[in-house]
Design a protein around this motif. Sequence first.
Motif, PDB file in Angstrom:
ATOM      1  N   ARG A  73      33.824  42.193  50.619  1.00 19.07           N
ATOM      2  CA  ARG A  73      34.111  41.815  52.010  1.00 19.07           C
ATOM      3  C   ARG A  73      35.065  40.634  52.096  1.00 19.07           C
ATOM      4  NH1 ARG A  73      28.518  42.960  52.516  1.00 19.07           N
ATOM      5  NH2 ARG A  73      27.966  40.727  52.456  1.00 19.07           N
ATOM      6  N   HIS A  74      35.162  39.865  51.019  1.00 22.15           N
ATOM      7  CA  HIS A  74      36.097  38.739  50.982  1.00 22.15           C
ATOM      8  C   HIS A  74      37.414  39.108  50.305  1.00 22.15           C
ATOM      9  CE1 HIS A  74      32.562  36.334  52.143  1.00 22.15           C
ATOM     10  NE2 HIS A  74      33.440  35.434  52.542  1.00 22.15           N
ATOM     11  N   GLY A  75      37.661  40.406  50.149  1.00 25.20           N
ATOM     12  CA  GLY A  75      38.961  40.860  49.684  1.00 25.20           C
ATOM     13  C   GLY A  75      39.092  41.085  48.196  1.00 25.20           C
ATOM     14  N   LEU A 115      24.777  52.219  50.090  1.00 21.36           N
ATOM     15  CA  LEU A 115      25.095  51.048  50.901  1.00 21.36           C
ATOM     16  C   LEU A 115      26.574  50.677  50.882  1.00 21.36           C
ATOM     17  CD1 LEU A 115      22.067  48.726  50.007  1.00 21.36           C
ATOM     18  CD2 LEU A 115      22.343  50.220  52.007  1.00 21.36           C
ATOM     19  N   ASN A 116      27.366  51.431  50.138  1.00 15.31           N
ATOM     20  CA  ASN A 116      28.787  51.103  50.032  1.00 15.31           C
ATOM     21  C   ASN A 116      29.443  51.129  51.412  1.00 15.31           C
ATOM     22  OD1 ASN A 116      30.990  50.292  48.531  1.00 15.31           O
ATOM     23  ND2 ASN A 116      30.971  52.095  47.193  1.00 15.31           N
ATOM     24  N   ASP A 117      30.307  50.168  51.659  1.00 16.51           N
ATOM     25  CA  ASP A 117      30.991  50.008  52.938  1.00 16.51           C
ATOM     26  C   ASP A 117      32.398  50.569  52.814  1.00 16.51           C
ATOM     27  OD1 ASP A 117      32.282  49.146  55.224  1.00 16.51           O
ATOM     28  OD2 ASP A 117      31.729  47.045  55.009  1.00 16.51           O
ATOM     29  N   ALA A 118      32.688  51.609  53.568  1.00 15.02           N
ATOM     30  CA  ALA A 118      33.997  52.251  53.465  1.00 15.02           C
ATOM     31  C   ALA A 118      35.135  51.302  53.789  1.00 15.02           C
ATOM     32  CB  ALA A 118      34.050  53.474  54.383  1.00 15.02           C
ATOM     33  N   ALA A 119      34.872  50.316  54.622  1.00 10.61           N
ATOM     34  CA  ALA A 119      35.923  49.356  54.985  1.00 10.61           C
ATOM     35  C   ALA A 119      36.190  48.353  53.872  1.00 10.61           C
ATOM     36  CB  ALA A 119      35.536  48.620  56.265  1.00 10.61           C
ATOM     37  N   GLY A 161      22.695  45.619  39.826  1.00  8.25           N
ATOM     38  CA  GLY A 161      21.501  45.961  40.601  1.00  8.25           C
ATOM     39  C   GLY A 161      21.856  46.779  41.825  1.00  8.25           C
ATOM     40  N   ARG A 162      21.355  46.379  42.972  1.00 13.47           N
ATOM     41  CA  ARG A 162      21.628  47.119  44.204  1.00 13.47           C
ATOM     42  C   ARG A 162      22.964  46.708  44.852  1.00 13.47           C
ATOM     43  NH1 ARG A 162      15.643  46.480  44.911  1.00 13.47           N
ATOM     44  NH2 ARG A 162      14.753  48.567  44.622  1.00 13.47           N
ATOM     45  N   GLY A 163      23.666  45.772  44.233  1.00 10.64           N
ATOM     46  CA  GLY A 163      25.042  45.507  44.636  1.00 10.64           C
ATOM     47  C   GLY A 163      25.255  44.533  45.773  1.00 10.64           C
ATOM     48  N   HIS A 164      24.259  43.739  46.116  1.00 13.22           N
ATOM     49  CA  HIS A 164      24.425  42.812  47.238  1.00 13.22           C
ATOM     50  C   HIS A 164      25.591  41.848  47.009  1.00 13.22           C
ATOM     51  CE1 HIS A 164      20.578  44.345  48.535  1.00 13.22           C
ATOM     52  NE2 HIS A 164      19.989  43.887  47.443  1.00 13.22           N
ATOM     53  N   ASP A 165      25.683  41.290  45.804  1.00 15.94           N
ATOM     54  CA  ASP A 165      26.753  40.334  45.526  1.00 15.94           C
ATOM     55  C   ASP A 165      28.099  41.020  45.374  1.00 15.94           C
ATOM     56  OD1 ASP A 165      24.982  38.119  45.571  1.00 15.94           O
ATOM     57  OD2 ASP A 165      24.383  38.532  43.505  1.00 15.94           O
ATOM     58  N   ALA A 166      28.102  42.222  44.829  1.00 13.84           N
ATOM     59  CA  ALA A 166      29.348  42.983  44.717  1.00 13.84           C
ATOM     60  C   ALA A 166      29.937  43.252  46.099  1.00 13.84           C
ATOM     61  CB  ALA A 166      29.092  44.305  43.978  1.00 13.84           C
ATOM     62  N   ARG A 167      29.092  43.667  47.034  1.00 16.65           N
ATOM     63  CA  ARG A 167      29.582  43.948  48.389  1.00 16.65           C
ATOM     64  C   ARG A 167      30.034  42.657  49.092  1.00 16.65           C
ATOM     65  NH1 ARG A 167      25.283  47.354  47.747  1.00 16.65           N
ATOM     66  NH2 ARG A 167      23.822  46.000  48.858  1.00 16.65           N
ATOM     67  N   ARG A 218      28.507  31.028  49.215  1.00 15.81           N
ATOM     68  CA  ARG A 218      29.257  29.770  49.369  1.00 15.81           C
ATOM     69  C   ARG A 218      30.580  29.830  48.606  1.00 15.81           C
ATOM     70  NH1 ARG A 218      28.618  25.277  45.820  1.00 15.81           N
ATOM     71  NH2 ARG A 218      26.486  25.948  45.313  1.00 15.81           N
ATOM     72  N   LEU A 219      30.536  30.300  47.372  1.00  9.82           N
ATOM     73  CA  LEU A 219      31.760  30.375  46.571  1.00  9.82           C
ATOM     74  C   LEU A 219      32.765  31.341  47.192  1.00  9.82           C
ATOM     75  CD1 LEU A 219      30.401  30.464  42.895  1.00  9.82           C
ATOM     76  CD2 LEU A 219      31.059  28.484  44.265  1.00  9.82           C
ATOM     77  N   ALA A 220      32.285  32.494  47.633  1.00  8.51           N
ATOM     78  CA  ALA A 220      33.177  33.504  48.200  1.00  8.51           C
ATOM     79  C   ALA A 220      33.867  33.002  49.457  1.00  8.51           C
ATOM     80  CB  ALA A 220      32.398  34.781  48.498  1.00  8.51           C
ATOM     81  N   ALA A 221      33.155  32.201  50.257  1.00 11.59           N
ATOM     82  CA  ALA A 221      33.696  31.701  51.526  1.00 11.59           C
ATOM     83  C   ALA A 221      34.522  30.426  51.361  1.00 11.59           C
ATOM     84  CB  ALA A 221      32.557  31.452  52.511  1.00 11.59           C
ATOM     85  N   SER A 222      34.487  29.830  50.167  1.00 14.58           N
ATOM     86  CA  SER A 222      35.104  28.511  49.987  1.00 14.58           C
ATOM     87  C   SER A 222      36.627  28.525  50.012  1.00 14.58           C
ATOM     88  CB  SER A 222      34.636  27.907  48.655  1.00 14.58           C
ATOM     89  OG  SER A 222      35.210  28.615  47.556  1.00 14.58           O
ATOM     90  N   GLY A 223      37.217  29.667  49.665  1.00 15.43           N
ATOM     91  CA  GLY A 223      38.668  29.720  49.548  1.00 15.43           C
ATOM     92  C   GLY A 223      39.178  29.183  48.221  1.00 15.43           C
ATOM     93  N   ASP A 224      38.280  28.740  47.354  1.00 16.78           N
ATOM     94  CA  ASP A 224      38.684  28.187  46.066  1.00 16.78           C
ATOM     95  C   ASP A 224      38.949  29.264  45.014  1.00 16.78           C
ATOM     96  OD1 ASP A 224      38.383  25.637  47.110  1.00 16.78           O
ATOM     97  OD2 ASP A 224      36.303  25.443  46.402  1.00 16.78           O
ATOM     98  N   TYR A 225      38.593  30.498  45.324  1.00 12.60           N
ATOM     99  CA  TYR A 225      38.705  31.588  44.355  1.00 12.60           C
ATOM    100  C   TYR A 225      39.530  32.716  44.979  1.00 12.60           C
ATOM    101  CZ  TYR A 225      34.998  28.778  42.454  1.00 12.60           C
ATOM    102  OH  TYR A 225      34.283  27.710  41.991  1.00 12.60           O
ATOM    103  N   PRO A 226      40.816  32.779  44.675  1.00 12.02           N
ATOM    104  CA  PRO A 226      41.669  33.805  45.279  1.00 12.02           C
ATOM    105  C   PRO A 226      41.165  35.199  44.936  1.00 12.02           C
ATOM    106  CG  PRO A 226      42.984  32.143  44.136  1.00 12.02           C
ATOM    107  CD  PRO A 226      41.557  31.901  43.756  1.00 12.02           C
ATOM    108  N   PRO A 227      41.169  36.128  45.886  1.00  4.79           N
ATOM    109  CA  PRO A 227      40.721  37.480  45.584  1.00  4.79           C
ATOM    110  C   PRO A 227      41.490  38.087  44.416  1.00  4.79           C
ATOM    111  CG  PRO A 227      40.908  37.193  47.942  1.00  4.79           C
ATOM    112  CD  PRO A 227      41.496  35.959  47.315  1.00  4.79           C
ATOM    113  N   GLY A 228      40.765  38.805  43.595  1.00  5.42           N
ATOM    114  CA  GLY A 228      41.347  39.459  42.431  1.00  5.42           C
ATOM    115  C   GLY A 228      40.415  40.545  41.943  1.00  5.42           C
TER     116      GLY A 228
END
Length: 199
Positions: free
Chosen positions: A61-63, A82-86, A51-57, A33-43
């Motif tokens: 994905r949100h920049g 599980l790292n995403d090259a994109a 852990g296994r990195g679910h939240d990191a990934r 929810r926070l990542a999609a809200s637009g309230d937190y500019p990517p940085g």
Amino acid sequence: MAHETNFTDFWQQHYRNDRTPWDLGYPTPVFARLAASGDYPPGQMIVLGAGRGHDARLFARHGFDVLAVDFASEAVATMHLLNDAAHPVQVLQADIFELPMGMNGRFDYILEYTCFCAIDPARRGEYAALAARLLKPGGLYIGLAFPIGRRSGGPPFVVQPDAMIELLSEHGFSIQQREFPHDSVPSRQNIEELIILKR
């Protein structure tokens, strides 16, 4: 950490035996929810005890430019797998208390979930000092305090949000937001609290 090796072995064995009840297997809904809200500019973001990195990934994905840190080799191996090259996440196997001084003031965000409860409570002051040194002035600490309670023993060790906020405030943080999230997973409703503080 007191009994550092024992704690390291404890978590490593849990990953090796796939006994990881703290791992949802997908990104934390509150963070989604926070990542999609637009309230937190990517940085620049560091995820402590990733852990296994679910939240990191999720944030990558949100920049966000994300560094995911964990000391368990099994967790780190999964993050690499599980790292995403994109939308890559930088992965570092390390004890968070031994992160280099070269990282001081590097990050706009710290993201934490199930890391604070995993460390020896005697080191929580060191953890607060670590958070203060990693963040840029004006940076945000985004934490989901879990599990809230007063039982003894651990790990995981229970978290008392008021005490956590007071500890971080002693290191230059001010509270920005706190809430019992409506979108916590059902089994964690009312035993976790979103806490956002500004350095």
